[in-house]
Design an enzyme around this catalytic site. Structure first.
Site, PDB file in Angstrom:
ATOM      1  N   ARG A   1       0.820  -1.226   0.000  1.00  0.00           N
ATOM      2  CA  ARG A   1       0.000   0.000   0.000  1.00  0.00           C
ATOM      3  C   ARG A   1       0.850   1.271   0.000  1.00  0.00           C
ATOM      4  NH1 ARG A   1      -5.556   0.072   1.777  1.00  0.00           N
ATOM      5  NH2 ARG A   1      -6.369  -2.017   1.557  1.00  0.00           N
TER       6      ARG A   1
ATOM      7  N   ARG B   1      -2.937   7.154   1.280  1.00  0.00           N
ATOM      8  CA  ARG B   1      -3.327   8.389   1.963  1.00  0.00           C
ATOM      9  C   ARG B   1      -2.293   9.009   2.884  1.00  0.00           C
ATOM     10  NH1 ARG B   1      -8.654   5.557   3.866  1.00  0.00           N
ATOM     11  NH2 ARG B   1      -7.084   3.930   3.740  1.00  0.00           N
TER      12      ARG B   1
ATOM     13  N   ARG C   1      -6.329  12.753  -4.912  1.00  0.00           N
ATOM     14  CA  ARG C   1      -7.623  12.242  -4.437  1.00  0.00           C
ATOM     15  C   ARG C   1      -8.628  13.356  -4.125  1.00  0.00           C
ATOM     16  NH1 ARG C   1     -11.116  10.171  -2.950  1.00  0.00           N
ATOM     17  NH2 ARG C   1     -11.078   8.777  -1.168  1.00  0.00           N
TER      18      ARG C   1
ATOM     19  N   ASP D   1      -7.179  -1.861  -7.019  1.00  0.00           N
ATOM     20  CA  ASP D   1      -7.702  -2.473  -5.799  1.00  0.00           C
ATOM     21  C   ASP D   1      -8.083  -3.909  -6.109  1.00  0.00           C
ATOM     22  OD1 ASP D   1      -8.621  -1.548  -2.923  1.00  0.00           O
ATOM     23  OD2 ASP D   1     -10.032  -3.055  -3.644  1.00  0.00           O
TER      24      ASP D   1
ATOM     25  N   TYR E   1     -15.327 -10.994   0.564  1.00  0.00           N
ATOM     26  CA  TYR E   1     -15.955  -9.696   0.272  1.00  0.00           C
ATOM     27  C   TYR E   1     -17.252  -9.894  -0.510  1.00  0.00           C
ATOM     28  CZ  TYR E   1     -11.940  -7.153   2.047  1.00  0.00           C
ATOM     29  OH  TYR E   1     -10.973  -6.640   2.878  1.00  0.00           O
TER      30      TYR E   1
HETATM   31  O1  CP3 Z   1      -0.103  -1.289  -2.510  1.00  0.00           O
HETATM   32  C1  CP3 Z   1      -0.387  -0.336  -3.256  1.00  0.00           C
HETATM   33  O2  CP3 Z   1       0.114   0.794  -3.115  1.00  0.00           O
HETATM   34  C2  CP3 Z   1      -1.305  -0.568  -4.443  1.00  0.00           C
HETATM   35  C3  CP3 Z   1      -2.672  -0.285  -4.222  1.00  0.00           C
HETATM   36  C4  CP3 Z   1      -3.595  -1.172  -3.405  1.00  0.00           C
HETATM   37  C5  CP3 Z   1      -4.791  -0.663  -2.830  1.00  0.00           C
HETATM   38  N1  CP3 Z   1      -5.496  -1.705  -2.297  1.00  0.00           N
HETATM   39  C6  CP3 Z   1      -5.188   0.735  -2.860  1.00  0.00           C
HETATM   40  C7  CP3 Z   1      -6.238   1.214  -1.937  1.00  0.00           C
HETATM   41  C8  CP3 Z   1      -3.575  -2.550  -3.136  1.00  0.00           C
HETATM   42  C9  CP3 Z   1      -2.496  -3.571  -3.475  1.00  0.00           C
HETATM   43  C10 CP3 Z   1      -4.782  -2.869  -2.455  1.00  0.00           C
HETATM   44  C11 CP3 Z   1      -5.154  -4.232  -2.051  1.00  0.00           C
HETATM   45  C12 CP3 Z   1      -6.336  -4.433  -1.197  1.00  0.00           C
HETATM   46  N2  CP3 Z   1      -7.529  -3.801  -1.265  1.00  0.00           N
HETATM   47  C13 CP3 Z   1      -6.448  -5.442  -0.220  1.00  0.00           C
HETATM   48  C14 CP3 Z   1      -5.385  -6.459   0.109  1.00  0.00           C
HETATM   49  C15 CP3 Z   1      -4.283  -5.898   0.910  1.00  0.00           C
HETATM   50  C16 CP3 Z   1      -4.567  -5.754   2.356  1.00  0.00           C
HETATM   51  O3  CP3 Z   1      -4.589  -4.612   2.833  1.00  0.00           O
HETATM   52  O4  CP3 Z   1      -4.726  -6.772   3.029  1.00  0.00           O
HETATM   53  C17 CP3 Z   1      -7.726  -5.348   0.349  1.00  0.00           C
HETATM   54  C18 CP3 Z   1      -8.273  -6.223   1.455  1.00  0.00           C
HETATM   55  C19 CP3 Z   1      -8.407  -4.316  -0.333  1.00  0.00           C
HETATM   56  C20 CP3 Z   1      -9.818  -3.889  -0.149  1.00  0.00           C
HETATM   57  C21 CP3 Z   1      -9.922  -2.492   0.316  1.00  0.00           C
HETATM   58  N3  CP3 Z   1      -9.568  -1.396  -0.458  1.00  0.00           N
HETATM   59  C22 CP3 Z   1     -10.398  -2.025   1.555  1.00  0.00           C
HETATM   60  C23 CP3 Z   1     -10.855  -2.920   2.686  1.00  0.00           C
HETATM   61  C24 CP3 Z   1     -10.321  -0.637   1.509  1.00  0.00           C
HETATM   62  C25 CP3 Z   1     -10.826   0.324   2.569  1.00  0.00           C
HETATM   63  C26 CP3 Z   1      -9.885   0.414   3.700  1.00  0.00           C
HETATM   64  C27 CP3 Z   1      -8.776   1.380   3.380  1.00  0.00           C
HETATM   65  O5  CP3 Z   1      -7.620   1.028   3.522  1.00  0.00           O
HETATM   66  O6  CP3 Z   1      -9.133   2.507   2.997  1.00  0.00           O
HETATM   67  C28 CP3 Z   1      -9.764  -0.248   0.262  1.00  0.00           C
HETATM   68  C29 CP3 Z   1      -9.489   1.128  -0.226  1.00  0.00           C
HETATM   69  C30 CP3 Z   1      -8.143   1.415  -0.787  1.00  0.00           C
HETATM   70  N4  CP3 Z   1      -7.405   0.595  -1.575  1.00  0.00           N
HETATM   71  C31 CP3 Z   1      -7.431   2.648  -0.635  1.00  0.00           C
HETATM   72  C32 CP3 Z   1      -6.252   2.526  -1.359  1.00  0.00           C
HETATM   73  C33 CP3 Z   1      -5.173   3.569  -1.553  1.00  0.00           C
HETATM   74  C34 CP3 Z   1      -7.930   3.872   0.106  1.00  0.00           C
HETATM   75  C35 CP3 Z   1      -8.858   4.596  -0.790  1.00  0.00           C
HETATM   76  C36 CP3 Z   1      -8.844   6.073  -0.606  1.00  0.00           C
HETATM   77  O7  CP3 Z   1      -8.005   6.773  -1.207  1.00  0.00           O
HETATM   78  O8  CP3 Z   1      -9.729   6.566   0.123  1.00  0.00           O
END
Ligand code: CP3
Length: 341
Positions: free
Chosen positions: A23, A27, A36, A72, A147
């Site tokens: 990640r 943010r 964003r 994502d 999910y």
């Molecule tokens: O790693 C990276 O930089 C690449 C981008 C990436 C995102 N999500 C961006 C994201 C990757 C590889 C993911 C994978 C992801 N997404 C997983 C597996 C990894 C882990 O954390 O276990 C999961 C479970 C998700 C599902 C997901 N996406 C959730 C549960 C959420 C909300 C919680 C949160 O962290 O905000 C997201 C949103 C998300 N995915 C954001 C980002 C940058 C935040 C969105 C925003 O900008 O508001």
């Protein structure tokens, strides 16, 4: 081209342990926040120029040795036919959670090039600009299933486990469809130019070791076996792996992503010295002082030396509250103390 990451993936000698952070585009970076401020998260994922821009941000700001495609794990789930929304409060929301056979029947196995062209385009833009390798990714079949069955994030996975236990045929049918999707989605990313792939199994540790072996592992193992034919390293991150590492080992992955709840030395003992590992600093360790971060980095590097290869990473995604200078200090510490000889 800095190829330290790819050489470490293959278990080859490297001058310095490579590092990237799960990640890493997100943010905690003001530059990400700035992008964003003008677009919602899904639009960002689907606009190649912007997705490429935020993918590049941590490469420039942190100096990491690999980039990960900005997207994502739920993007292909939307392409399978479920409605997807991201809410500020509860994260992802999937419309009409899967609870019966007709819902699973309706899911399509998308064609990445036709149904998610923005993913392909983002990869093409990135490969022209990057001087470090690009990692593609997908959710693992089980994590995606949670999910889709729950309709979003979950605490106890009641609906998922109920389907797994009371309607195992339907659960298997869904897992088979997801395995096909994951395999073709990652193969398409590889054709477009990603140089390694990571499979995120965030909820692998939410089932018993018995259920992991019977209902989770066989599917991810099949996807990995298919993907290995594509010729790029396959990283498998099974979160909360401590109790299932002896099973995770059987997945056939080239690199094992290790979460922060297990000591890296113990993880390597369980996987064997021939394993290549990735991990595993607690993301909250970035709230420590820079000196304390260095000490923890040294401890993990030292333990990583006992494996065939080690790629430094966090043990889970970086948190939005993380001070950027501390993430920079982490990367610098790995590059300073990860030197061989
Ligand atoms: O790693 C990276 O930089 C690449 C981008 C990436 C995102 N999500 C961006 C994201 C990757 C590889 C993911 C994978 C992801 N997404 C997983 C597996 C990894 C882990 O954390 O276990 C999961 C479970 C998700 C599902 C997901 N996406 C959730 C549960 C959420 C909300 C919680 C949160 O962290 O905000 C997201 C949103 C998300 N995915 C954001 C980002 C940058 C935040 C969105 C925003 O900008 O508001």
């Amino acid at each position: 081209m800095n190829d330290t990451f790819l050489r470490a993936c293959r278990g080859e000698q490297v001058e310095c342990t490579p590092v990237w952070l799960m990640r890493q585009a997100g943010r905690y970076l003001p530059q990400y926040q700035a992008v964003r401020a003008n677009v919602d998260f899904l639009t960002l994922c689907k606009t190649p120029e912007l997705a490429a821009e935020v993918t590049l941000q941590p490469v420039d700001i942190l100096g990491v040795d690999a980039a990960i495609l900005f997207s994502d794990i739920l993007i292909p789930v939307e392409a399978m036919g479920m409605s997807l929304e991201f809410t500020e409060k509860s994260g992802p929301v999937l419309g009409e959670p899967l609870r019966n056979k007709s819902a699973v029947d309706k899911l399509i196995v998308p064609d990445t090039e036709d149904d998610m062209p923005f993913v392909i385009e983002t990869i093409r833009i990135l490969r022209e600009k990057l001087t470090v390798p690009l990692i593609g990714f997908s959710g693992a079949p089980f994590t995606l299933a949670t999910y889709m069955i729950e309709g979003g994030s979950s605490k106890n996975f009641v609906h998922t486990k109920r389907m797994m236990f009371q309607n195992s045929r339907l659960f298997q049918y869904l897992m088979e469809k997801l395995t096909l999707m994951v395999t073709s989605y990652l193969a398409a990313q590889i054709r477009a130019g990603v140089q390694a792939v990571q499979i995120f199994d965030t909820w692998a540790g939410a089932v018993t070791p018995y259920d992991y072996r019977e209902s989770v592992l066989p599917f991810v193992k099949k996807a990995i076996a298919e993907l290995k034919k594509e010729g790029v390293p396959v990283i498998y991150f099974a979160n909360d792996c401590a109790g299932i590492l002896h099973e995770v080992k059987k997945s056939g992955a080239d690199i094992f992503g290790i979460d922060w709840k297990i000591d890296m030395g113990d993880a390597i003992k369980k996987l064997g010295k021939k394993a290549v590992v990735q991990g595993n600093l607690d993301p909250c360790a970035l709230f420590l002082s820079k000196e304390e971060i260095e000490e923890r980095v040294k401890d993990i590097l030292w333990k990583g030396e006992t494996a065939r290869g080690h790629i430094f990473n966090l043990g889970h995604g970086i948190l939005p509250e993380t001070p950027v200078e501390h993430a920079v200090a982490l990367v610098e510490a790995v590059h300073k103390y990860g030197r061989k000889g």
